[in-house]
Every structure is written in C-alpha cells, then in structure tokens.
Design a protein around this motif. Structure first.
Motif, PDB file in Angstrom:
ATOM      1  N   ASN A 131      -4.389   3.373   7.466  1.00  0.00           N
ATOM      2  CA  ASN A 131      -4.914   2.076   5.898  1.00  0.00           C
ATOM      3  C   ASN A 131      -3.938   1.261   6.201  1.00  0.00           C
ATOM      4  O   ASN A 131      -3.420   1.132   5.036  1.00  0.00           O
ATOM      5  N   LEU A 183      -3.000   5.297  -3.178  1.00  0.00           N
ATOM      6  CA  LEU A 183      -3.849   5.587  -2.307  1.00  0.00           C
ATOM      7  C   LEU A 183      -3.416   6.738  -1.948  1.00  0.00           C
ATOM      8  O   LEU A 183      -2.010   7.023  -2.889  1.00  0.00           O
ATOM      9  N   LEU A 209     -10.270   5.304  -1.001  1.00  0.00           N
ATOM     10  CA  LEU A 209      -8.842   5.475  -0.549  1.00  0.00           C
ATOM     11  C   LEU A 209      -8.110   6.735  -1.326  1.00  0.00           C
ATOM     12  O   LEU A 209      -6.519   6.734  -1.620  1.00  0.00           O
ATOM     13  N   ARG A 267       0.998  -0.972  -0.146  1.00  0.00           N
ATOM     14  CA  ARG A 267      -0.075   0.187   0.084  1.00  0.00           C
ATOM     15  C   ARG A 267       0.562   0.926   0.076  1.00  0.00           C
ATOM     16  O   ARG A 267       1.861   1.994   1.057  1.00  0.00           O
TER      17      ARG A 267
END
Length: 150
Positions: free
Chosen positions: A107, A36, A88, A6
């Motif tokens: 997150n 993101l 996101l 991520r």
C-alpha cells in the motif's frame, strides 16, 4: 522531518491505544497524509489442538472465532471513528510484524505508527513487535511510548 503521504496505524486494541491514536492524528494532520489502519490477530498456538486434547482443540477454535469477530468489529468501529474507508482498513492474521510489513509494501505506506511499552529484561531479549516492525519495514516507523497505567 519527511513529508508523509500514507501513514499506517497498527493497533492491538489494548486500553492504551488513545495515546497512539492522538499521535497518529497529529502526524496525519501535520502532513496532510492519508491514514490507513491495521490490526493483526496472532493465532493461538496449535499445540493446544494436538491429538489427545480434542476437547481443548474445539474450545481453542471457538475462542479464535470469537476473538476474530470481536477484533473485526473493533477495527470497523475505529475505522468509522477515524474516518478511514474500508479499503484502507486491514484485518490480518499471523505474525504481527510480518503482516504489518506486507500491508506497508502492498500500500505504499511511508510511515508506520505503533505503540511500545519499552521492553525490559527477558522481554527485551525475546524482542517485541515494535522492534521487529522497525527492523523489517521499508519505511519510517514511529514507536509511541505508552505510559504505564497507575
């Protein structure tokens, strides 16, 4: 190099975001990572809204509303362009480093990508958003040096 899952791109909507976007696209592609986005609006100093400056206060509040509306639109446009879903994509208000740290922690972000101009002199002493993010993040931080425009 770690395998990132991520990746959070922090944008400030300056004209130089293209270099940063290209770098984050390379990193996400190379790692098959999820992207993101975050943009943080820093509030205008409330001293401008102090007693005796009531006319200024209204103008500052109106300016902040306009900035918020424009920033929200730019974030949505960038999210759409990069294929990042609304859940996101984060619009925050406050101190940029603190807000970015919160998004990272909430997150499970394992890499933050942001731009830096390479501060010098007084700016270096005062610190920068990139430096504050680096020293407070619970993940890796990639600061992309943005070239100065000629």
């Amino acid at each position: 190099m770690s395998h990132y899952k991520r990746v959070l791109l922090a944008v400030d909507f300056q004209s130089d975001n293209l270099e940063i976007i290209e770098k984050v696209q390379q990193v996400t592609r190379d790692n098959n990572a999820e992207l993101l986005l975050v943009h943080v609006n820093e509030p205008i100093n409330p001293a401008f809204m102090a007693d005796g400056m009531s006319n200024w206060g209204g103008q500052v509040a109106s300016l902040e509303t306009d900035i918020r509306r424009e920033s929200t639109k730019k974030l949505k446009d960038l999210s759409d362009r990069l294929g990042v879903s609304a859940d996101l994509s984060f619009f925050c208000e406050g101190r940029p480093a603190n807000s970015i740290h919160e998004v990272v922690d909430e997150n499970e972000v394992d890499l933050v990508v942001l731009g830096t101009h390479g501060q010098h002199g007084l700016q270096l002493l005062l610190g920068s958003t990139a430096n504050a993010v680096l020293h407070g993040a619970n993940c890796d931080v990639l600061a992309v040096r943005v070239k100065k425009e000629a």
